[in-house]
Write an enzyme that holds these catalytic residues in place. Structure first.
Site, PDB file in Angstrom:
ATOM      1  N   LYS A  13       0.929  -1.254   0.062  1.00  0.00           N
ATOM      2  CA  LYS A  13       0.059  -0.026  -0.056  1.00  0.00           C
ATOM      3  C   LYS A  13       0.898   1.173  -0.048  1.00  0.00           C
ATOM      4  O   LYS A  13       0.904   2.252  -1.032  1.00  0.00           O
ATOM      5  CB  LYS A  13      -1.199  -0.105   1.256  1.00  0.00           C
ATOM      6  CG  LYS A  13      -1.869  -1.158   1.109  1.00  0.00           C
ATOM      7  CD  LYS A  13      -2.617  -1.032   2.531  1.00  0.00           C
ATOM      8  CE  LYS A  13      -2.398  -1.071   3.848  1.00  0.00           C
ATOM      9  NZ  LYS A  13      -1.510  -2.484   4.278  1.00  0.00           N
ATOM     10  N   ARG A  88     -10.105   1.247   8.198  1.00  0.00           N
ATOM     11  CA  ARG A  88      -9.751  -0.070   8.547  1.00  0.00           C
ATOM     12  C   ARG A  88     -10.969  -0.536   9.250  1.00  0.00           C
ATOM     13  O   ARG A  88     -10.965  -1.955   9.700  1.00  0.00           O
ATOM     14  CB  ARG A  88      -8.525  -0.095   9.517  1.00  0.00           C
ATOM     15  CG  ARG A  88      -7.267  -0.185   8.718  1.00  0.00           C
ATOM     16  CD  ARG A  88      -6.121  -0.055   9.703  1.00  0.00           C
ATOM     17  NE  ARG A  88      -5.123  -0.955   9.575  1.00  0.00           N
ATOM     18  CZ  ARG A  88      -4.070  -0.522   9.210  1.00  0.00           C
ATOM     19  NH1 ARG A  88      -3.889   0.750   8.551  1.00  0.00           N
ATOM     20  NH2 ARG A  88      -2.969  -1.345   8.970  1.00  0.00           N
ATOM     21  N   ARG A 127      11.916  -5.541   4.948  1.00  0.00           N
ATOM     22  CA  ARG A 127      11.464  -4.015   4.779  1.00  0.00           C
ATOM     23  C   ARG A 127      12.192  -3.267   5.822  1.00  0.00           C
ATOM     24  O   ARG A 127      12.536  -3.586   7.070  1.00  0.00           O
ATOM     25  CB  ARG A 127      10.155  -3.814   5.176  1.00  0.00           C
ATOM     26  CG  ARG A 127      10.025  -2.354   5.214  1.00  0.00           C
ATOM     27  CD  ARG A 127       8.508  -2.044   5.111  1.00  0.00           C
ATOM     28  NE  ARG A 127       7.615  -2.491   6.339  1.00  0.00           N
ATOM     29  CZ  ARG A 127       6.105  -2.078   6.561  1.00  0.00           C
ATOM     30  NH1 ARG A 127       5.712  -1.689   5.638  1.00  0.00           N
ATOM     31  NH2 ARG A 127       5.848  -2.731   7.589  1.00  0.00           N
ATOM     32  N   ARG A 161      11.017  -1.287  11.168  1.00  0.00           N
ATOM     33  CA  ARG A 161       9.787  -0.985  12.057  1.00  0.00           C
ATOM     34  C   ARG A 161       9.707  -1.955  13.335  1.00  0.00           C
ATOM     35  O   ARG A 161       9.910  -3.165  13.230  1.00  0.00           O
ATOM     36  CB  ARG A 161       8.655  -0.835  11.303  1.00  0.00           C
ATOM     37  CG  ARG A 161       8.041   0.404  10.527  1.00  0.00           C
ATOM     38  CD  ARG A 161       7.179   0.432   9.665  1.00  0.00           C
ATOM     39  NE  ARG A 161       5.828  -0.257  10.103  1.00  0.00           N
ATOM     40  CZ  ARG A 161       4.618  -0.282   9.349  1.00  0.00           C
ATOM     41  NH1 ARG A 161       4.713   0.148   8.256  1.00  0.00           N
ATOM     42  NH2 ARG A 161       3.825  -1.096   9.816  1.00  0.00           N
ATOM     43  N   ARG A 172      -1.215  -8.461  13.228  1.00  0.00           N
ATOM     44  CA  ARG A 172      -1.642  -7.553  12.297  1.00  0.00           C
ATOM     45  C   ARG A 172      -2.674  -8.183  11.373  1.00  0.00           C
ATOM     46  O   ARG A 172      -3.483  -7.501  10.643  1.00  0.00           O
ATOM     47  CB  ARG A 172      -0.573  -6.720  11.674  1.00  0.00           C
ATOM     48  CG  ARG A 172       0.271  -5.762  12.687  1.00  0.00           C
ATOM     49  CD  ARG A 172       1.484  -5.151  12.336  1.00  0.00           C
ATOM     50  NE  ARG A 172       1.716  -4.886  10.887  1.00  0.00           N
ATOM     51  CZ  ARG A 172       2.823  -4.403  10.251  1.00  0.00           C
ATOM     52  NH1 ARG A 172       3.922  -4.973  10.997  1.00  0.00           N
ATOM     53  NH2 ARG A 172       2.872  -4.009   9.235  1.00  0.00           N
TER      54      ARG A 172
HETATM   55  P1  AP5 Z   1       4.998  -1.629   2.092  1.00  0.00           P
HETATM   56  O1  AP5 Z   1       4.489  -0.617   0.705  1.00  0.00           O
HETATM   57  O2  AP5 Z   1       5.483  -0.968   3.038  1.00  0.00           O
HETATM   58  O3  AP5 Z   1       3.312  -2.390   2.501  1.00  0.00           O
HETATM   59  P2  AP5 Z   1       2.104  -1.892   3.187  1.00  0.00           P
HETATM   60  O4  AP5 Z   1       0.986  -2.533   2.534  1.00  0.00           O
HETATM   61  O5  AP5 Z   1       2.354  -0.387   3.241  1.00  0.00           O
HETATM   62  O6  AP5 Z   1       2.443  -2.489   4.554  1.00  0.00           O
HETATM   63  P3  AP5 Z   1       2.301  -1.886   5.967  1.00  0.00           P
HETATM   64  O7  AP5 Z   1       2.924  -2.838   6.876  1.00  0.00           O
HETATM   65  O8  AP5 Z   1       2.743  -0.543   5.960  1.00  0.00           O
HETATM   66  O9  AP5 Z   1       0.912  -1.878   6.370  1.00  0.00           O
HETATM   67  P4  AP5 Z   1       0.210  -2.026   7.423  1.00  0.00           P
HETATM   68  O10 AP5 Z   1      -1.342  -1.693   7.226  1.00  0.00           O
HETATM   69  O11 AP5 Z   1       0.367  -3.159   8.374  1.00  0.00           O
HETATM   70  O12 AP5 Z   1       0.664  -0.537   8.309  1.00  0.00           O
HETATM   71  P5  AP5 Z   1       0.280   0.699   8.858  1.00  0.00           P
HETATM   72  O13 AP5 Z   1       1.592   1.451   8.727  1.00  0.00           O
HETATM   73  O14 AP5 Z   1      -0.830   1.361   7.964  1.00  0.00           O
HETATM   74  O15 AP5 Z   1       5.487  -2.907   1.336  1.00  0.00           O
HETATM   75  C1  AP5 Z   1       6.193  -3.734   2.438  1.00  0.00           C
HETATM   76  C2  AP5 Z   1       7.611  -4.373   1.880  1.00  0.00           C
HETATM   77  O16 AP5 Z   1       7.349  -5.261   0.536  1.00  0.00           O
HETATM   78  C3  AP5 Z   1       8.557  -2.990   1.450  1.00  0.00           C
HETATM   79  O17 AP5 Z   1       9.783  -3.533   1.725  1.00  0.00           O
HETATM   80  C4  AP5 Z   1       8.211  -2.955  -0.075  1.00  0.00           C
HETATM   81  O18 AP5 Z   1       9.613  -2.557  -0.606  1.00  0.00           O
HETATM   82  C5  AP5 Z   1       8.090  -4.462  -0.629  1.00  0.00           C
HETATM   83  N1  AP5 Z   1       7.111  -4.425  -1.896  1.00  0.00           N
HETATM   84  C6  AP5 Z   1       6.113  -3.531  -1.806  1.00  0.00           C
HETATM   85  N2  AP5 Z   1       5.527  -3.860  -3.129  1.00  0.00           N
HETATM   86  C7  AP5 Z   1       6.369  -5.204  -3.634  1.00  0.00           C
HETATM   87  C8  AP5 Z   1       6.011  -5.765  -4.898  1.00  0.00           C
HETATM   88  N3  AP5 Z   1       4.953  -5.710  -5.524  1.00  0.00           N
HETATM   89  N4  AP5 Z   1       7.085  -6.830  -5.063  1.00  0.00           N
HETATM   90  C9  AP5 Z   1       8.080  -7.175  -4.042  1.00  0.00           C
HETATM   91  N5  AP5 Z   1       8.102  -6.487  -2.730  1.00  0.00           N
HETATM   92  C10 AP5 Z   1       7.422  -5.462  -2.601  1.00  0.00           C
HETATM   93  O19 AP5 Z   1      -0.342   0.530  10.226  1.00  0.00           O
HETATM   94  C11 AP5 Z   1       0.567   0.021  11.351  1.00  0.00           C
HETATM   95  C12 AP5 Z   1      -0.170   0.049  12.624  1.00  0.00           C
HETATM   96  O20 AP5 Z   1      -0.749   1.522  12.792  1.00  0.00           O
HETATM   97  C13 AP5 Z   1      -1.439  -0.864  12.637  1.00  0.00           C
HETATM   98  O21 AP5 Z   1      -1.072  -2.190  12.920  1.00  0.00           O
HETATM   99  C14 AP5 Z   1      -2.334  -0.177  13.590  1.00  0.00           C
HETATM  100  O22 AP5 Z   1      -1.932  -0.615  14.993  1.00  0.00           O
HETATM  101  C15 AP5 Z   1      -2.190   1.356  13.325  1.00  0.00           C
HETATM  102  N6  AP5 Z   1      -3.167   1.888  12.699  1.00  0.00           N
HETATM  103  C16 AP5 Z   1      -2.852   2.434  11.056  1.00  0.00           C
HETATM  104  N7  AP5 Z   1      -3.837   2.868  10.577  1.00  0.00           N
HETATM  105  C17 AP5 Z   1      -4.976   2.625  11.546  1.00  0.00           C
HETATM  106  C18 AP5 Z   1      -6.232   2.821  11.385  1.00  0.00           C
HETATM  107  N8  AP5 Z   1      -6.808   3.354  10.282  1.00  0.00           N
HETATM  108  N9  AP5 Z   1      -7.169   2.405  12.296  1.00  0.00           N
HETATM  109  C19 AP5 Z   1      -6.785   1.800  13.355  1.00  0.00           C
HETATM  110  N10 AP5 Z   1      -5.284   1.546  13.692  1.00  0.00           N
HETATM  111  C20 AP5 Z   1      -4.455   2.049  12.707  1.00  0.00           C
END
Ligand code: AP5
Length: 216
Positions: A13, A88, A127, A161, A172
């Site tokens: 994402k 979410r 990552r 992270r 998660r």
């Molecule tokens: P990356 O692009 O970083 O993936 P991502 O989907 O953004 O993963 P996140 O871990 O950031 O998602 P998340 O939803 O768990 O975390 P968030 O920060 O939103 O890609 C991952 C890796 O793969 C990278 O190294 C990249 O280079 C590689 N990659 C990407 N695409 C690729 C491809 N096509 N092929 C190969 N490699 C690839 O949330 C974190 C925490 O915050 C949550 O757990 C929760 O506690 C809280 N939180 C956030 N938002 C909310 C909300 N709305 N409500 C409640 N709690 C929330």
């Protein structure tokens, strides 16, 4: 144009939102990034949510909704927003609809990135990001062009992270399956949900998203 990019942890994402925001001149709103920066700055909200992030649980709806609403209000005139990691839960999806109506806007596209669970573990365990500018990298799939030097700002310090450890990733994934995946029918009913194969290369995924956004 407003769009949401959905998908499990590690689906890509953030990676795609950066590219789409740049290409379509949109403002990227990542609730995960906002929450991590609250934790880092040790704000009142950051202190409250730190343990929740470490456990891999979702932060309560009211906190996230008000944080996001304030952030949206801080922009005067933008071409549109790209929502990364929000909504979410069904409560967040309804709140976002209401916020957009109040601003005389609407949601145009919802992109769901589909990935295998085995790939998720591999992606998150490899990552890392630049400690200075936050640019994202991967041990296998996106290495810096010059070893140990950020492509964007040249910094030589990187970090991982704290919620990317296997135990937290499992939590998660449970939060995603139980609380986030159920919002998909909400957008399916509106006819704006599109599925994209997130297992393809980063550039191929980006091309597929661009096709959807350009109506091709
Ligand atoms: P990356 O692009 O970083 O993936 P991502 O989907 O953004 O993963 P996140 O871990 O950031 O998602 P998340 O939803 O768990 O975390 P968030 O920060 O939103 O890609 C991952 C890796 O793969 C990278 O190294 C990249 O280079 C590689 N990659 C990407 N695409 C690729 C491809 N096509 N092929 C190969 N490699 C690839 O949330 C974190 C925490 O915050 C949550 O757990 C929760 O506690 C809280 N939180 C956030 N938002 C909310 C909300 N709305 N409500 C409640 N709690 C929330």
């Amino acid at each position: 144009m407003n769009l949401i990019v959905l998908g499990p942890p590690g689906a890509g994402k953030g990676t795609q939102c950066v590219k789409v925001a740049k290409s379509f001149d949109l403002v990227q709103l990542s609730t995960g990034e906002m929450l991590r920066s609250e934790v880092e700055s040790r704000s009142e909200l950051g202190i409250e949510v730190k343990n929740i992030l470490d456990m891999g649980d979702l932060v309560p709806d009211d906190m996230v909704i008000s944080m996001l609403s304030n952030r949206m209000d801080s922009y005067n005139s933008v071409k549109g927003f790209i929502f990364d990691g929000f909504p979410r839960t069904t409560a967040q999806a309804s709140a976002l609809d209401k916020m957009l109506v109040e601003k005389h806007q609407k949601m145009d596209h919802v992109i769901q990135l589909e990935v295998d669970e085995a790939a998720i573990i591999e992606r998150l365990s490899g990552r890392f990001s630049c400690s200075r500018c936050g640019a994202g990298y991967h041990n296998l799939y996106k290495k810096p062009k010059v070893d140990k030097r950020c492509d964007i700002c040249g910094a030589e310090e990187f970090s991982r992270r704290s919620d990317d450890n296997p135990e937290t990733v499992r939590s998660r994934l449970v939060a995603y399956r139980e609380q986030t995946a159920p919002i998909l029918p909400f957008y399916e009913d509106k006819g704006i949900l599109k599925y994209v194969n997130g297992m393809k290369s980063m550039n191929e995924v980006f091309d597929n998203i661009k096709e959807i956004l350009s109506g091709r």
